[in-house]
Design a protein around this motif. Structure first.
Motif, PDB file in Angstrom:
ATOM      1  N   HIS A  74     -58.070  -9.668  24.224  1.00  0.00           N
ATOM      2  CA  HIS A  74     -59.481  -9.718  24.642  1.00  0.00           C
ATOM      3  C   HIS A  74     -60.170  -8.377  24.393  1.00  0.00           C
ATOM      4  O   HIS A  74     -61.324  -8.332  23.967  1.00  0.00           O
ATOM      5  CB  HIS A  74     -59.590 -10.152  26.111  1.00  0.00           C
ATOM      6  CG  HIS A  74     -59.396 -11.630  26.279  1.00  0.00           C
ATOM      7  ND1 HIS A  74     -60.424 -12.549  26.123  1.00  0.00           N
ATOM      8  CD2 HIS A  74     -58.283 -12.359  26.507  1.00  0.00           C
ATOM      9  CE1 HIS A  74     -59.941 -13.782  26.265  1.00  0.00           C
ATOM     10  NE2 HIS A  74     -58.639 -13.697  26.509  1.00  0.00           N
ATOM     11  N   ALA A  75     -59.464  -7.285  24.639  1.00  0.00           N
ATOM     12  CA  ALA A  75     -60.063  -5.954  24.411  1.00  0.00           C
ATOM     13  C   ALA A  75     -60.373  -5.757  22.923  1.00  0.00           C
ATOM     14  O   ALA A  75     -61.405  -5.170  22.560  1.00  0.00           O
ATOM     15  CB  ALA A  75     -59.111  -4.862  24.912  1.00  0.00           C
ATOM     16  N   ILE A  76     -59.513  -6.267  22.052  1.00  0.00           N
ATOM     17  CA  ILE A  76     -59.747  -6.146  20.599  1.00  0.00           C
ATOM     18  C   ILE A  76     -60.983  -6.962  20.215  1.00  0.00           C
ATOM     19  O   ILE A  76     -61.873  -6.478  19.495  1.00  0.00           O
ATOM     20  CB  ILE A  76     -58.499  -6.623  19.811  1.00  0.00           C
ATOM     21  CG1 ILE A  76     -57.333  -5.653  20.026  1.00  0.00           C
ATOM     22  CG2 ILE A  76     -58.822  -6.767  18.329  1.00  0.00           C
ATOM     23  CD1 ILE A  76     -55.958  -6.214  19.636  1.00  0.00           C
ATOM     24  N   ALA A  77     -61.047  -8.197  20.710  1.00  0.00           N
ATOM     25  CA  ALA A  77     -62.204  -9.054  20.385  1.00  0.00           C
ATOM     26  C   ALA A  77     -63.496  -8.398  20.884  1.00  0.00           C
ATOM     27  O   ALA A  77     -64.511  -8.365  20.167  1.00  0.00           O
ATOM     28  CB  ALA A  77     -62.013 -10.441  20.993  1.00  0.00           C
ATOM     29  N   GLN A  80     -64.550  -5.493  18.575  1.00  0.00           N
ATOM     30  CA  GLN A  80     -65.168  -5.911  17.303  1.00  0.00           C
ATOM     31  C   GLN A  80     -66.621  -6.342  17.518  1.00  0.00           C
ATOM     32  O   GLN A  80     -67.498  -6.068  16.702  1.00  0.00           O
ATOM     33  CB  GLN A  80     -64.368  -7.056  16.663  1.00  0.00           C
ATOM     34  CG  GLN A  80     -62.961  -6.686  16.214  1.00  0.00           C
ATOM     35  CD  GLN A  80     -62.889  -5.469  15.317  1.00  0.00           C
ATOM     36  OE1 GLN A  80     -62.637  -4.351  15.784  1.00  0.00           O
ATOM     37  NE2 GLN A  80     -63.104  -5.643  14.030  1.00  0.00           N
ATOM     38  N   GLU A  81     -66.862  -6.978  18.647  1.00  0.00           N
ATOM     39  CA  GLU A  81     -68.229  -7.411  18.966  1.00  0.00           C
ATOM     40  C   GLU A  81     -69.103  -6.207  19.313  1.00  0.00           C
ATOM     41  O   GLU A  81     -70.227  -6.063  18.821  1.00  0.00           O
ATOM     42  CB  GLU A  81     -68.133  -8.401  20.148  1.00  0.00           C
ATOM     43  CG  GLU A  81     -69.409  -8.593  20.934  1.00  0.00           C
ATOM     44  CD  GLU A  81     -70.195  -9.787  20.427  1.00  0.00           C
ATOM     45  OE1 GLU A  81     -69.652 -10.893  20.498  1.00  0.00           O
ATOM     46  OE2 GLU A  81     -71.348  -9.599  19.990  1.00  0.00           O
ATOM     47  N   ARG A  82     -68.562  -5.320  20.128  1.00  0.00           N
ATOM     48  CA  ARG A  82     -69.323  -4.153  20.597  1.00  0.00           C
ATOM     49  C   ARG A  82     -69.705  -3.201  19.458  1.00  0.00           C
ATOM     50  O   ARG A  82     -70.843  -2.755  19.374  1.00  0.00           O
ATOM     51  CB  ARG A  82     -68.453  -3.411  21.627  1.00  0.00           C
ATOM     52  CG  ARG A  82     -68.939  -2.034  22.031  1.00  0.00           C
ATOM     53  CD  ARG A  82     -67.948  -1.472  23.057  1.00  0.00           C
ATOM     54  NE  ARG A  82     -68.062  -0.063  23.231  1.00  0.00           N
ATOM     55  CZ  ARG A  82     -67.136   0.706  23.813  1.00  0.00           C
ATOM     56  NH1 ARG A  82     -66.025   0.162  24.274  1.00  0.00           N
ATOM     57  NH2 ARG A  82     -67.314   1.995  23.946  1.00  0.00           N
ATOM     58  N   GLU A  91     -58.033 -15.926  21.579  1.00  0.00           N
ATOM     59  CA  GLU A  91     -56.854 -16.806  21.652  1.00  0.00           C
ATOM     60  C   GLU A  91     -56.306 -17.143  20.269  1.00  0.00           C
ATOM     61  O   GLU A  91     -55.100 -17.259  20.086  1.00  0.00           O
ATOM     62  CB  GLU A  91     -57.199 -18.129  22.369  1.00  0.00           C
ATOM     63  CG  GLU A  91     -57.794 -17.961  23.757  1.00  0.00           C
ATOM     64  CD  GLU A  91     -56.896 -17.145  24.680  1.00  0.00           C
ATOM     65  OE1 GLU A  91     -55.663 -17.276  24.582  1.00  0.00           O
ATOM     66  OE2 GLU A  91     -57.441 -16.360  25.478  1.00  0.00           O
ATOM     67  N   THR A  92     -57.203 -17.340  19.300  1.00  0.00           N
ATOM     68  CA  THR A  92     -56.753 -17.877  18.000  1.00  0.00           C
ATOM     69  C   THR A  92     -57.021 -16.960  16.809  1.00  0.00           C
ATOM     70  O   THR A  92     -56.509 -17.227  15.720  1.00  0.00           O
ATOM     71  CB  THR A  92     -57.474 -19.215  17.710  1.00  0.00           C
ATOM     72  OG1 THR A  92     -58.894 -18.956  17.688  1.00  0.00           O
ATOM     73  CG2 THR A  92     -57.164 -20.262  18.759  1.00  0.00           C
ATOM     74  N   GLU A  93     -57.829 -15.916  17.013  1.00  0.00           N
ATOM     75  CA  GLU A  93     -58.248 -15.121  15.854  1.00  0.00           C
ATOM     76  C   GLU A  93     -57.857 -13.639  15.963  1.00  0.00           C
ATOM     77  O   GLU A  93     -58.383 -12.800  15.234  1.00  0.00           O
ATOM     78  CB  GLU A  93     -59.764 -15.243  15.663  1.00  0.00           C
ATOM     79  CG  GLU A  93     -60.177 -16.691  15.324  1.00  0.00           C
ATOM     80  CD  GLU A  93     -61.660 -16.832  15.024  1.00  0.00           C
ATOM     81  OE1 GLU A  93     -61.994 -17.499  14.026  1.00  0.00           O
ATOM     82  OE2 GLU A  93     -62.482 -16.260  15.788  1.00  0.00           O
ATOM     83  N   VAL A  94     -56.952 -13.338  16.884  1.00  0.00           N
ATOM     84  CA  VAL A  94     -56.503 -11.951  17.057  1.00  0.00           C
ATOM     85  C   VAL A  94     -54.974 -11.964  17.149  1.00  0.00           C
ATOM     86  O   VAL A  94     -54.398 -12.823  17.833  1.00  0.00           O
ATOM     87  CB  VAL A  94     -57.090 -11.329  18.341  1.00  0.00           C
ATOM     88  CG1 VAL A  94     -56.556  -9.913  18.546  1.00  0.00           C
ATOM     89  CG2 VAL A  94     -58.615 -11.326  18.299  1.00  0.00           C
ATOM     90  N   CYS A 248     -57.641  -9.041  13.005  1.00  0.00           N
ATOM     91  CA  CYS A 248     -58.658 -10.036  13.355  1.00  0.00           C
ATOM     92  C   CYS A 248     -58.948 -10.835  12.083  1.00  0.00           C
ATOM     93  O   CYS A 248     -59.145 -10.248  11.006  1.00  0.00           O
ATOM     94  CB  CYS A 248     -59.954  -9.375  13.825  1.00  0.00           C
ATOM     95  SG  CYS A 248     -59.756  -8.448  15.355  1.00  0.00           S
ATOM     96  N   ALA A 249     -58.941 -12.140  12.193  1.00  0.00           N
ATOM     97  CA  ALA A 249     -59.205 -13.004  11.031  1.00  0.00           C
ATOM     98  C   ALA A 249     -59.463 -14.415  11.526  1.00  0.00           C
ATOM     99  O   ALA A 249     -59.300 -14.701  12.724  1.00  0.00           O
ATOM    100  CB  ALA A 249     -57.995 -12.984  10.081  1.00  0.00           C
ATOM    101  N   SER A 250     -59.832 -15.302  10.609  1.00  0.00           N
ATOM    102  CA  SER A 250     -60.017 -16.703  10.977  1.00  0.00           C
ATOM    103  C   SER A 250     -58.673 -17.272  11.447  1.00  0.00           C
ATOM    104  O   SER A 250     -57.602 -16.768  11.073  1.00  0.00           O
ATOM    105  CB  SER A 250     -60.513 -17.491   9.764  1.00  0.00           C
ATOM    106  OG  SER A 250     -59.480 -17.538   8.801  1.00  0.00           O
ATOM    107  N   ALA A 251     -58.723 -18.338  12.241  1.00  0.00           N
ATOM    108  CA  ALA A 251     -57.491 -18.905  12.803  1.00  0.00           C
ATOM    109  C   ALA A 251     -56.465 -19.301  11.725  1.00  0.00           C
ATOM    110  O   ALA A 251     -55.276 -18.994  11.882  1.00  0.00           O
ATOM    111  CB  ALA A 251     -57.825 -20.083  13.714  1.00  0.00           C
TER     112      ALA A 251
END
Ligand code: PMP
Ligand code: GLN
Length: 388
Positions: A74-77, A80-82, A91-94, A248-251
């Motif tokens: 969650h911290a990685i996601a 990337q957003e921040r 859940e599926t892309e990290v 980080c990438a598509s599922a």
């Protein structure tokens, strides 16, 4: 490169000991100042350390989930957003990996068929060649040329064939310190879309940009779902020995890379993941101060090496500065680096190891500036004695 080894599989013949291990051992043996291997000589933030220590004391010492602990994903996601406005499903892309090194290895092993081609830019980080070989793939290089380390788009086109599977890009770039510009990245992105290529991007120096800005290739049109974005906590939090990296990438891409990753390390150090999760959530002041501090180190070493008489290619990012030793009347970077500890008590890395075109790389030498200012000052003082 080394002599033929009797036991080593043919695909790894020629890969001797990495230059970083060789040069750090030389520094240890001689007591020279180590401006070779890129690691900082001060630790990162206590809050990050304390979180890992608390995790160890709190019993988080068994196998974590294969994709990484939820707090870190969650911290990685959120990171990337921040910083980039890129949205990934934690859940599926990290996917958490054992450093960026494993992320690169798992990506190449998962995505390449034997005989496929990988296009990358030279000089290139040494593990790219090793991992491409382990995957049974072949590398094709596009040369970055000083002083600005730009590339010729026609060379990128020429390096791309029907066997090309992916483009492996490193920005900010080791060893040159180049930060690829918006136009250059747009050109690479268009190329990937046009030829339906995957991009694997190594962004471990994303928070070490001193001039300009870091732009993830995944933010360019058509790239979000064809890019495997790799980074690591080693550089950003000054804990290179912890080996916590991520993708980080598509599922579907994450699923593919996880299949390889699970048989390389299965999972990655549980308590360190808690530490890096805390680090990624630090406020902007941390990231700003980190960049400002390293910029001052860059400035000191660039000025110092110029004073000594090197031809210096000032880097816009990373830990590293490249020099041309021909300005000192020298030609052979490898011989120069092997002799340097004896001549003046400093260790550096010959850039030739990052090149296929050994003529290009031969006279280039890389110095790391991720060291305390007083250490850099002492190194410059010693290098000033070179001519005497
Ligand atoms: N990629 C590049 C460009 C690097 O310079 C390094 C070295 N630190 C790595 C990957 C490896 O990162 P890690 O230590 O997270 O495996
Ligand atoms: N990335 C570091 C460098 O370029 C070295 C890491 C390693 O030894 N593999 O100096």
């Amino acid at each position: 490169m080394s002599e033929r080894s009797p036991y080593l599989a043919s695909r790894l013949q020629g890969f001797g000991t990495t230059i970083f291990a060789e040069m750090s051992a030389l520094a240890d043996r001689t007591g020279a100042i180590n401006l070779g291997q890129g690691f900082p000589d001060v630790d990162g933030p206590d809050v990050v350390k304390d979180a890992a220590i608390a995790a160890i004391r709190g019993g988080q010492n068994q196998y974590p989930p294969g994709s990484g602990i939820p707090e870190l994903r969650h911290a990685i996601a959120e990171h990337q957003e921040r910083f980039y406005g890129l949205e990934y499903d934690a859940e599926t892309e990290v996917l958490v990996t054992t450093g960026a090194t494993e992320a690169v290895a798992a990506s190449l092993l998962a995505l390449c068929e034997p005989g496929d081609e990988v296009v990358t830019f030279e000089p290139y980080y040494d593990s790219y060649a090793g991992c491409t070989a382990m995957a049974g793939a072949h590398r094709r290089v596009v040369t970055l040329r000083p002083p600005d380390y730009g590339f010729d788009p026609t060379q990128l086109a020429a390096a791309t064939t029907a066997r090309t599977r992916l483009v492996l890009l490193n920005s900010p770039h080791n060893p040159t310190g180049k930060v690829f510009s918006r136009d250059e990245l747009a050109c690479i992105a268009e190329h990937c879309v046009e030829h339906d290529l995957i991009a694997v991007t190594d962004e471990v120096y994303e928070h070490l940009v001193f001039d300009g800005e870091h732009l993830p290739l995944a933010t360019f049109p058509g790239m979000r779902d064809r890019t495997v974005t790799i980074s690591s906590g080693g550089k950003t939090f000054s804990f290179t020995g912890w080996k916590v990296g991520w993708i980080c990438a598509s599922a579907p891409l994450i699923d593919a890379v996880r299949t390889a990753k699970q048989f390389l390390t299965y999972v990655s150090g549980a308590p360190f993941q808690q530490g890096i999760a805390v680090g990624l959530g630090l406020d902007d002041a941390y990231f700003d101060a980190f960049t400002t501090d390293m910029r001052a180190k860059r400035d000191l070493l660039v000025a110092g090496l110029s004073d000594v008489g090197f031809d210096v290619f000032a880097p816009a990012g990373t830990y590293f500065v490249t020099t041309d030793i021909r300005a000192l009347g020298e030609h052979d970077g490898m011989a120069f680096c092997r002799a340097l500890p004896g001549r003046c008590g400093v260790v550096a890395v010959p850039s030739v190891v990052f090149y296929d075109d050994v003529e290009q790389g031969g006279p280039l030498v890389r110095f790391a500036f991720c060291k305390r200012l007083e250490v850099l000052e002492e190194a410059v003082a010693r290098l000033k004695g070179l001519g005497s």
